[in-house]
Design an enzyme around this catalytic site. Structure first.
Site, short mmCIF file in Angstrom:
data_model
loop_
_atom_site.label_atom_id
_atom_site.label_comp_id
_atom_site.label_asym_id
_atom_site.label_seq_id
_atom_site.Cartn_x
_atom_site.Cartn_y
_atom_site.Cartn_z
N GLU A 187 0.85 -1.19 0.00
CA GLU A 187 0.00 0.00 0.00
C GLU A 187 0.88 1.24 0.00
O GLU A 187 1.93 1.24 0.62
CB GLU A 187 -0.86 0.04 1.28
N LYS A 194 2.28 4.51 1.27
CA LYS A 194 2.37 5.06 2.62
C LYS A 194 2.23 6.57 2.49
O LYS A 194 3.19 7.26 2.18
CB LYS A 194 3.70 4.68 3.26
N ARG A 209 -2.28 9.56 10.43
CA ARG A 209 -2.97 8.29 10.55
C ARG A 209 -4.18 8.48 11.45
O ARG A 209 -4.08 9.10 12.50
CB ARG A 209 -2.04 7.24 11.16
N ARG A 252 -2.93 8.83 15.74
CA ARG A 252 -2.06 7.69 15.98
C ARG A 252 -1.74 7.58 17.46
O ARG A 252 -1.59 6.52 18.02
CB ARG A 252 -0.76 7.88 15.19
N GLU A 305 -5.51 7.14 6.33
CA GLU A 305 -4.56 8.24 6.42
C GLU A 305 -5.26 9.49 5.88
O GLU A 305 -5.86 9.44 4.80
CB GLU A 305 -3.33 7.88 5.57
N PHE A 313 -7.31 2.07 4.87
CA PHE A 313 -6.52 0.87 4.62
C PHE A 313 -6.86 -0.32 5.52
O PHE A 313 -6.32 -1.40 5.33
CB PHE A 313 -5.03 1.17 4.68
N LYS A 364 7.40 -1.35 6.72
CA LYS A 364 7.51 -0.11 5.97
C LYS A 364 8.66 -0.21 5.00
O LYS A 364 9.72 -0.71 5.35
CB LYS A 364 7.85 1.06 6.92
#
Lengths: 250, 588
Positions: free
Chosen positions: B251, B253, B258, B273, B303, B343, B426
């Site tokens: 996906e 980023k 977030r 977050r 996001e 997501f 990541k």
């Protein structure tokens, strides 16, 4: 239900002014005997015990007990609108949750403020053994405190068998105000020994807003103990003030 | 329980740096605390009065705290300030002032209790509006008048947000497990409860009152943030793939905020977050959630990205800071619009999805989301091909993303709340090439504008010149930096160069709405030069199947009418710039 009429609105103006310097909110309690308020500042340094007996009012009706919680800033603004010669009518409107303040003079002016739901604080009266007592005119005490304020933030109050003495010293100099037995402003003095204590001036300046309503003040204290000031109000009213001392230790 | 007792523990905890000692001290503190107070003790120990997501703060700055000290101890402000300069810690200032206090009180102060301190601190935090400052000061000084010197120290540190006992959440969980849940071995059960409710106080209360049984009963609840699952980090797609078993969901980023979004009927919550309640910052997102999540109850993650409304380009994360204010949110909403990329789905209509594998969660997410221009699913591909992933990665970078998050799609790919595991990895860049100076580019195409830019161009396709090949190679799409006046005149300026099809000497993989004869030269600058699967500049020179593009390009305002198209910056200059500026990115 509570309703009362007081002949001089200005007395209330000074009382409310003085209370508002100590607390933002407070609870008047009306009973068959009269109207009372006891309040302590959040830092527990000073306390006001105010009582206006039923006889001091021209008209007075009270069934049971009424608790009247008010915001003093709001009440102060209204009381300042009282004019010379106005009488003041106080009405507790429990249904609408309002305190009605009505000036009766050249015209009839009615104000109302919302009642606050306040919890009743249990405030006992400080128990102090006083070693000295003096009665001075309210005006003279007020002037003396203004003299002191020029030099310092604190005032030392002394009593001897012959005199009541207020002194202060600061960076800018010293000041001394004496009331001897010869002084016209000193009405009574009773001290068996020499006593002294220091108090924060700003508290005294605040409470002295009440002097407009009082003729005389009775001072009572002991060395390094709280001071008690009793301002006599018209019609047998009483405005008592307790202030804790500062202790100079180093 | 006396507040002084708590302060004694604070003092001991402060004196040790060993986590084991700290944990043991907390265990004795928790065991000594009456169960009805345990949540309060846990909050206070963290310097709080509630979990972060409630969003209640003391709102006492240093200046205000000093005024409370003036009030409580009858010292002039300048003395307090002087002392603060000397001691550098308002807690110590309070302690000192308290120990040399001169102003007496009318009554001997009662000893402070934990519940009294807690309820006054709560009042301080909840006081708002007109006159709130004075009220807070009075409440604080009221506490101080009853406080012993040591208590004054910790009270001041607490309200100014500087308690800092150095106790991590995990240490508290350890201590709770040891005190109430049959030992450290049961830490995972305590931790699971915490991950699902994000409220240490609640976990402590249930642990103290109901023990292990109670802790096992914790479930996901709408309106309560779940501690987010975090990702590990690696620097090559190959490494990530092998770690994830050869295939992964990749996906984009996004470089945004977030957000965990909760919906229950018309009620909506948005948590950051760090689990702060940020619902009020995003009235627009609230509306998207209400309208486009086709479930009565849901918890989804996504996001939030700031965008340029005229060009739909992503803006850097910092732009979202304009939403971090209390007033004029409506204005900020218009000036700094956002787009949401979803997501994950953690809960839908009574079903806890956290134990379902990722592909299943994503499928459910797709089913319950109605995609719009501003509310959509994250860009995602499932791939086992390193090269395909790298292209996808470059595309993400060029679009303004930070890289990719690659996710396991195996049957064990559950949502690990609160954990940084190897199910999510990541992939960020390990190198970047900062753009130090502007370049001159030739306009070769135009994209039609929308909204405010209807009738003119939303973005221009720009190219540099490659003299070796004799062609213009595209390097970016630029839509930022144009003034309203620039935009108005653009169609007129470019009209003479409009052509029906792609000019022969232009090399482009993109298809703009309008092609232009290479003629007009403008100066642009960007944040960096980056590899691109889309732009043809220096194709294959740095890397196979990739060109170089400008990231976050913007027009500097200079029309280089003094330059002809062949005088534009050349491909080899770009390659040189790319290599010169290439630096390893410090890993965070």
């Amino acid at each position: 239900m509570f309703r009362a009429l007081f002949h001089d609105a200005r007395t209330w103006r000074y009382v409310v002014d003085a209370i508002s310097t100590l607390v933002d909110e407070g609870l008047f309690k009306a009973t068959e005997e009269g109207l009372r308020l006891r309040a302590m500042d959040p830092s527990h340094v000073a306390m006001i015990d105010f009582e206006m007996p039923r006889d001091a009012f021209d008209e007075y009706e009270c069934e049971g007990e009424a608790k009247i919680g008010v915001n003093f800033d709001e009440m102060k603004k209204i009381m300042r609108r009282g004019r010379s010669g106005d009488s003041l009518e106080l009405i507790h409107d429990a249904d609408k949750k309002r305190l009605i303040l009505r000036f009766r003079g050249k015209s009839v002016r009615t104000f109302s403020i919302p009642l606050l739901e306040l919890e009743e604080e249990e405030l006992p009266e400080p128990t102090i053994e006083f070693k000295g007592l003096a009665i001075v005119t309210a005006k003279a005490l007020n002037e003396a405190i203004k003299d002191i304020a020029i030099t310092s933030d604190y005032v030392k109050i002394q009593m001897t068998p012959d005199a009541l003495i207020l002194t202060a010293s600061g960076e800018s100099g010293e000041v001394k105000v004496e009331f001897t037995r010869e002084s016209e402003a000193l009405l009574d003095l009773d001290a068996s020994e020499e006593i002294s204590a220091t108090y924060t001036l700003s508290y005294l300046q605040d409470v002295l807003k009440v002097v407009g309503a009082a003729d005389t003040v009775k001072l009572q204290f002991s060395t390094n103990m709280p001071i008690r000031l009793d301002f006599n109000l018209p019609g047998g009213g009483r405005f008592t003030y307790f202030l804790a001392p500062r202790i100079e230790t180093e | 329980m006396k507040y002084l007792r708590l302060c004694e523990f604070y003092e001991k905890i402060e004196r040790t740096s060993s986590r084991i000692d700290m944990t043991n001290l907390l265990v004795s503190l928790f065991k000594e605390t009456p169960p009805d107070l345990i949540d309060k003790v846990v909050y206070l120990t963290q310097g709080k009065i509630c979990p972060d997501f409630v969003g209640l703060e003391f709102g006492i700055a240093e200046k205000m705290a000093m005024r409370a000290l003036v009030y409580a101890y009858g010292k002039p402000l300048r003395d307090v300030e002087e002392l603060f300069k000397k001691l550098g810690d308002l807690g110590k200032v309070a302690e000192k002032l308290s120990s040399m206090k001169k102003q007496m009180t009318l009554f001997v102060a009662k000893e402070l209790t934990v519940s009294q301190v807690f309820s006054t601190l709560e009042k301080i935090a909840k006081t708002s509006g007109e006159g709130a400052q004075d009220q807070k000061i009075k409440l604080l000084s009221g506490l101080l008048t009853s406080a012993k010197p040591k208590e004054a120290r910790y009270l001041l540190r607490t309200v100014t947000g500087r308690l800092r006992l150095g106790i991590a959440d995990m240490t508290i969980l350890d201590a709770l497990a040891m005190a109430f849940a049959g030992g450290k071995g049961n830490r995972p059960i305590v931790e699971r409860a915490y991950n699902l409710c994000s409220d240490l106080g609640e976990v402590a209360r249930v642990a103290a009152k109901e023990g292990l049984e109670g802790l096992r009963k914790f479930t996901v609840r709408v309106g309560r943030p779940i501690r987010p699952m975090l990702a590990q980090r690696l620097s090559s797609a190959r490494e990530v793939l092998s770690k994830l078993g050869g295939v992964a969901a990749c996906e984009w980023k996004y470089d945004g905020e977030r957000a965990q979004m909760h919906k229950k009927g018309d009620q909506v919550w948005i948590f950051s977050r760090r689990l702060e309640n940020i619902t009020d910052q995003y009235p627009d997102v609230q509306e998207y959630i209400r309208e486009n999540i086709l479930a009565d109850e849901a918890i989804v993650e996504g996001e939030i990205v700031a965008i340029n409304p005229d060009t739909e380009e992503f803006l850097p994360f910092q732009e979202l800071m304009h939403r971090r204010r209390k007033y004029d949110i409506e204005k900020a909403m218009k000036e700094y619009p956002v787009k949401v990329f979803l997501f994950d789905a953690l809960y839908v209509d009574g079903q806890d999805l956290t134990s379902k594998p990722y592909p299943e969660r994503r499928k459910i997410l797709e089913q319950i989301v109605r995609e719009t221009d501003r509310f959509c699913l994250s860009q995602m591909i499932i791939s086992n091909d390193v090269e395909e992933i790298e292209r996808f990665f470059e595309q993400a970078i060029e679009a303004g993303c930070e890289g990719l998050v690659m996710k396991s799609i195996r049957s064990d790919s559950i949502y690990q709340a609160g954990a940084r595991g190897w199910l999510w990895i990541k992939l960020k860049r390990s190198y970047q090439s900062k753009m130090a100076e502007p370049i001159d580019v030739v306009i070769v195409g135009g994209f039609a504008g929308k909204g405010k830019r209807a009738g003119t161009y939303g973005a221009l396709l720009c190219a540099v010149y490659n003299p070796d090949r004799g062609v213009f190679e595209t390097i970016c799409k630029v839509g930022s930096g144009f003034t309203d006046a620039d935009l108005q005149t653009l169609p007129n300026i470019l009209e003479p160069y409009k052509v029906d099809r792609k000019p022969k000497d232009v090399d482009s993989k993109l298809e703009p709405d309008v092609w232009f004869e290479p003629a007009k030269v403008i100066e642009i600058i960007g944040d960096e030069l980056t590899l691109s699967p889309v732009h043809t500049c220096a194709w294959g020179v740095i890397k196979k199947d990739a060109g170089i593009a400008v990231r976050f390009p913007r027009f500097t305002g200079r029309w280089r009418d003094d330059k002809g198209p062949y005088d534009a910056t050349t491909t080899s200059e770009i390659v040189e710039m790319y290599r010169m500026q290439l630096k390893k990115i410090e890993t965070e």
